[in-house]
Design a protein around this motif. Sequence first.
Motif, PDB file in Angstrom:
ATOM      1  N   LEU A  30      31.699 -61.550 -17.617  1.00  0.00           N
ATOM      2  CA  LEU A  30      30.771 -61.353 -16.506  1.00  0.00           C
ATOM      3  C   LEU A  30      31.604 -60.817 -15.352  1.00  0.00           C
ATOM      4  N   VAL A  85      29.054 -57.679 -18.990  1.00  0.00           N
ATOM      5  CA  VAL A  85      27.867 -57.603 -18.139  1.00  0.00           C
ATOM      6  C   VAL A  85      28.359 -57.498 -16.706  1.00  0.00           C
ATOM      7  N   ASP A 143      24.597 -55.070 -19.743  1.00  0.00           N
ATOM      8  CA  ASP A 143      23.551 -55.150 -18.721  1.00  0.00           C
ATOM      9  C   ASP A 143      24.189 -55.040 -17.348  1.00  0.00           C
ATOM     10  N   TYR A 144      23.342 -54.848 -16.340  1.00  0.00           N
ATOM     11  CA  TYR A 144      23.774 -54.662 -14.955  1.00  0.00           C
ATOM     12  C   TYR A 144      22.867 -55.545 -14.107  1.00  0.00           C
ATOM     13  N   THR A 165      19.302 -62.178 -19.723  1.00  0.00           N
ATOM     14  CA  THR A 165      20.362 -61.299 -20.225  1.00  0.00           C
ATOM     15  C   THR A 165      21.249 -62.013 -21.240  1.00  0.00           C
ATOM     16  N   TYR A 211      21.779 -61.114 -25.131  1.00  0.00           N
ATOM     17  CA  TYR A 211      23.100 -60.797 -25.670  1.00  0.00           C
ATOM     18  C   TYR A 211      23.394 -61.638 -26.906  1.00  0.00           C
ATOM     19  N   ARG A 238      18.177 -54.013 -25.157  1.00  0.00           N
ATOM     20  CA  ARG A 238      18.443 -53.232 -23.949  1.00  0.00           C
ATOM     21  C   ARG A 238      17.190 -52.809 -23.199  1.00  0.00           C
TER      22      ARG A 238
END
Length: 230
Positions: free
Chosen positions: A54, A81, A102-103, A116, A120, A146
């Motif tokens: 992260l 992420v 992811d963002y 998220t 994942y 996604r």
Amino acid sequence: MDTVRTLIVEDDVKIAEIQRIFTEKIAHYTVVGIAHTLAEAEEMIEVLEPDLVLLDIFFPDGNGIDLLLKIRATRKKTDVVLITAAKEVEFFQAGLRGGVFDYILKPLVFSRFSATLEKYRTYRNKIKNIDTVDQHDVDRLFGKSRKSAPQQTELPKGIDPITLGKVTEMITGVAPDGISAEKAAAMIGVSRTTSRRYLEYLVSSGLVTADLFYGTLGRPERLYRLKTAS
């Protein structure tokens, strides 16, 4: 089911603690380390070999995108992420080009964060059980892991994600002795009742603790503060 070994890379100590609490509330996740600089992160990735990182973008010693590209260049089996306040499209594009899963934009909201991490883990469990892919597999993996994040339907009635983000961000700056719902309300710009509702929600989520303070006059007052690691 395998545990997802997670490394948090965030220079703000309190935000890193929020991420730790959030991550460890999700089944099958464990935090193996927290790095507050990119130099620390590189060392920890090399030694710990986490499944998921992260990663913030802005650090005093550099840019998180550079660390992302280093991870990709070394072909490590580590996914990333991005969790950042950076809203500039160039950072978002750089993250996509670097293959982030992811963002997520700050301030963090648990329902968005957990969505998220659950996606994942689902993706990871599916991909490890196949040796080759056909178009159906590709469409299923990309389509289900996604797609856009779900709406914040997980939040209970009366809890708005925008206000919750403001309260969560506010509590990270509170002194260790805590803050009352009334003072928090003044800082955020909401009523005392609204402030208390959101703070109690964060208490129930495990992010915040509340203690009674007995003053010299009147009834005892609840003081709220960010929960820290025991």
